[in-house]
Motif scaffolding. Sequence first.
Motif, PDB file in Angstrom:
ATOM      1  N   MET A 154       0.841  -1.195   0.000  1.00  0.00           N
ATOM      2  CA  MET A 154       0.000   0.000   0.000  1.00  0.00           C
ATOM      3  C   MET A 154       0.878   1.248   0.000  1.00  0.00           C
ATOM      4  SD  MET A 154      -2.840   1.409   2.756  1.00  0.00           S
ATOM      5  CE  MET A 154      -1.619   1.894   3.986  1.00  0.00           C
ATOM      6  N   ARG A 155       0.511   2.216  -0.809  1.00  0.00           N
ATOM      7  CA  ARG A 155       1.158   3.521  -0.786  1.00  0.00           C
ATOM      8  C   ARG A 155       0.062   4.575  -0.634  1.00  0.00           C
ATOM      9  NH1 ARG A 155       4.342   0.297  -0.277  1.00  0.00           N
ATOM     10  NH2 ARG A 155       6.231  -0.186  -1.466  1.00  0.00           N
ATOM     11  N   VAL A 156       0.193   5.450   0.337  1.00  0.00           N
ATOM     12  CA  VAL A 156      -0.769   6.538   0.503  1.00  0.00           C
ATOM     13  C   VAL A 156      -0.341   7.678  -0.410  1.00  0.00           C
ATOM     14  CG1 VAL A 156      -1.737   8.230   2.084  1.00  0.00           C
ATOM     15  CG2 VAL A 156      -1.388   5.876   2.844  1.00  0.00           C
ATOM     16  N   VAL A 157      -1.125   7.908  -1.461  1.00  0.00           N
ATOM     17  CA  VAL A 157      -0.785   8.907  -2.472  1.00  0.00           C
ATOM     18  C   VAL A 157      -1.771  10.077  -2.488  1.00  0.00           C
ATOM     19  CG1 VAL A 157       0.433   7.258  -3.939  1.00  0.00           C
ATOM     20  CG2 VAL A 157      -2.029   7.603  -4.248  1.00  0.00           C
ATOM     21  N   ARG A 158      -2.891   9.919  -1.772  1.00  0.00           N
ATOM     22  CA  ARG A 158      -3.909  10.973  -1.680  1.00  0.00           C
ATOM     23  C   ARG A 158      -4.292  11.501  -3.075  1.00  0.00           C
ATOM     24  NH1 ARG A 158      -4.714  13.696   3.115  1.00  0.00           N
ATOM     25  NH2 ARG A 158      -3.888  11.803   4.046  1.00  0.00           N
ATOM     26  N   LEU A 159      -4.653  10.565  -3.970  1.00  0.00           N
ATOM     27  CA  LEU A 159      -5.048  10.940  -5.329  1.00  0.00           C
ATOM     28  C   LEU A 159      -6.223  11.914  -5.309  1.00  0.00           C
ATOM     29  CD1 LEU A 159      -4.816  10.573  -8.420  1.00  0.00           C
ATOM     30  CD2 LEU A 159      -6.355   8.602  -8.211  1.00  0.00           C
ATOM     31  N   GLY A 160      -7.106  11.769  -4.331  1.00  0.00           N
ATOM     32  CA  GLY A 160      -8.299  12.605  -4.276  1.00  0.00           C
ATOM     33  C   GLY A 160      -8.101  13.945  -3.605  1.00  0.00           C
ATOM     34  N   GLN A 161      -6.847  14.347  -3.392  1.00  0.00           N
ATOM     35  CA  GLN A 161      -6.572  15.629  -2.747  1.00  0.00           C
ATOM     36  C   GLN A 161      -7.288  16.769  -3.478  1.00  0.00           C
ATOM     37  OE1 GLN A 161      -2.410  16.563  -2.668  1.00  0.00           O
ATOM     38  NE2 GLN A 161      -2.733  18.702  -2.117  1.00  0.00           N
ATOM     39  N   GLY A 162      -8.244  17.413  -2.795  1.00  0.00           N
ATOM     40  CA  GLY A 162      -8.926  18.579  -3.351  1.00  0.00           C
ATOM     41  C   GLY A 162     -10.032  18.287  -4.341  1.00  0.00           C
ATOM     42  N   VAL A 163     -10.263  17.013  -4.682  1.00  0.00           N
ATOM     43  CA  VAL A 163     -11.256  16.700  -5.717  1.00  0.00           C
ATOM     44  C   VAL A 163     -12.663  17.129  -5.297  1.00  0.00           C
ATOM     45  CG1 VAL A 163     -12.454  14.793  -6.878  1.00  0.00           C
ATOM     46  CG2 VAL A 163      -9.966  14.853  -6.832  1.00  0.00           C
ATOM     47  N   ASP A 164     -12.992  16.980  -4.025  1.00  0.00           N
ATOM     48  CA  ASP A 164     -14.334  17.355  -3.569  1.00  0.00           C
ATOM     49  C   ASP A 164     -14.616  18.828  -3.816  1.00  0.00           C
ATOM     50  OD1 ASP A 164     -16.828  16.578  -2.111  1.00  0.00           O
ATOM     51  OD2 ASP A 164     -16.127  18.086  -0.695  1.00  0.00           O
ATOM     52  N   ALA A 165     -13.580  19.664  -3.692  1.00  0.00           N
ATOM     53  CA  ALA A 165     -13.757  21.113  -3.861  1.00  0.00           C
ATOM     54  C   ALA A 165     -13.586  21.561  -5.305  1.00  0.00           C
ATOM     55  CB  ALA A 165     -12.771  21.868  -2.963  1.00  0.00           C
ATOM     56  N   THR A 166     -12.622  20.954  -6.028  1.00  0.00           N
ATOM     57  CA  THR A 166     -12.276  21.453  -7.362  1.00  0.00           C
ATOM     58  C   THR A 166     -12.841  20.637  -8.510  1.00  0.00           C
ATOM     59  OG1 THR A 166     -10.241  20.142  -7.570  1.00  0.00           O
ATOM     60  CG2 THR A 166     -10.088  22.261  -6.396  1.00  0.00           C
ATOM     61  N   GLY A 167     -13.089  19.329  -8.264  1.00  0.00           N
ATOM     62  CA  GLY A 167     -13.527  18.448  -9.343  1.00  0.00           C
ATOM     63  C   GLY A 167     -12.400  17.991 -10.252  1.00  0.00           C
ATOM     64  N   TRP A 168     -11.131  18.257  -9.842  1.00  0.00           N
ATOM     65  CA  TRP A 168      -9.973  17.910 -10.682  1.00  0.00           C
ATOM     66  C   TRP A 168      -8.917  17.190  -9.846  1.00  0.00           C
ATOM     67  CZ3 TRP A 168      -9.614  18.996 -15.953  1.00  0.00           C
ATOM     68  CH2 TRP A 168     -10.672  19.769 -16.470  1.00  0.00           C
ATOM     69  N   LEU A 169      -8.201  16.270 -10.493  1.00  0.00           N
ATOM     70  CA  LEU A 169      -7.059  15.620  -9.856  1.00  0.00           C
ATOM     71  C   LEU A 169      -5.871  16.585  -9.895  1.00  0.00           C
ATOM     72  CD1 LEU A 169      -7.378  12.119 -11.567  1.00  0.00           C
ATOM     73  CD2 LEU A 169      -7.974  12.669  -9.202  1.00  0.00           C
ATOM     74  N   ALA A 170      -5.284  16.823  -8.730  1.00  0.00           N
ATOM     75  CA  ALA A 170      -4.165  17.757  -8.643  1.00  0.00           C
ATOM     76  C   ALA A 170      -2.917  17.151  -9.295  1.00  0.00           C
ATOM     77  CB  ALA A 170      -3.880  18.086  -7.182  1.00  0.00           C
ATOM     78  N   GLU A 171      -2.094  18.026  -9.881  1.00  0.00           N
ATOM     79  CA  GLU A 171      -0.883  17.552 -10.559  1.00  0.00           C
ATOM     80  C   GLU A 171       0.037  16.801  -9.595  1.00  0.00           C
ATOM     81  OE1 GLU A 171       2.898  19.303 -13.166  1.00  0.00           O
ATOM     82  OE2 GLU A 171       1.130  20.551 -12.783  1.00  0.00           O
ATOM     83  N   ALA A 172       0.201  17.330  -8.386  1.00  0.00           N
ATOM     84  CA  ALA A 172       1.074  16.657  -7.416  1.00  0.00           C
ATOM     85  C   ALA A 172       0.527  15.290  -7.037  1.00  0.00           C
ATOM     86  CB  ALA A 172       1.237  17.526  -6.168  1.00  0.00           C
TER      87      ALA A 172
END
Length: 316
Positions: A36-54
């Motif tokens: 398992m790697r914690v990558v937080r792919l969903g960072q900010g998705v709830d607010a922006t609707g976009w996957l962050a580049e980082a």
Amino acid sequence: MRVGAIDCGTNSIRLLVADTREEEGRTVLDDLVREMRVVRLGQGVDATGWLAEAALERTFAAAEEYAGLLEQHDVERLRFVATSATRDAGNRDVFLAGIRERLGVSPEVITGDEEADLSFLGASAAVPGNDPEDRVLVVDLGGGSTEFVLGNSRGVRAERSVDIGCVRLTERHLGANPPTPEQQAALLRDVDRALDIVQQTVPLAEATHLVGVAGTITTVTAHALELSDYDPEAIDGAELTAERIDRACRAITAMTRQERAALPYMHEGRVDVIGAGALVWRRVVERVGLVTGGRVCTAIASEHDILDGIALSQVG
């Protein structure tokens, strides 16, 4: 057959490599690799609707690492499943193309119902007994969404996915560690609304057993068991009373970030979101007990979840 399974959720990306075999008329998995790697792919998705580049860069780096492990173990079949964060993202094509380039497989962005079915398939190992009259409610508490699926040994009866994952609700409501009473109340209102929606589809009152899967629930279980480290064998199949779960959830939610990080069974990637996850799990256990009239007063933790379901789905 040797299969590979990848579950890419809102908070983590996980890999399972396993050999499959038949035992007493059912397929079982012999694990070779479980990462398992914690990558937080969903960072900010709830607010922006976009996957962050980082977030994409972190996920692609993990995928490259997994590609090496898959090659090393001569995997015959591979299935890559993406869930809540990817479903919600306007730029998910960037993610899909990046995964194809690194792993040579097209990721499947599955629906909430498909996610629930796979979770039930994977969690069934924790279900006590094989009584066809049992109605088992499996709850898969993820980063972006939580799946509720009711079924028995004959299969799934009803399922529903709702957007009450620990990352999503942390970003939406919890600005402090520990969260304020007002922040907790706002989060629990979201959970109650979601559970009202679940009950329109899933007859929770019919449940005879409650099984919880994924990192929030296994970590809460580790806390309730007072483990000295994260011990999957001790956690898997552990059955706790609703009162014991309530105490563990409240204790974790009341901790500071530093106190959570110091817990010997706490993965560093869960420190910031476990408070929201504990609030969700506490309310789910409470509500299931209420709707079943107290008949379901315990919950079983399972280390087997959607990742196992993804692996098993490739057989047959």
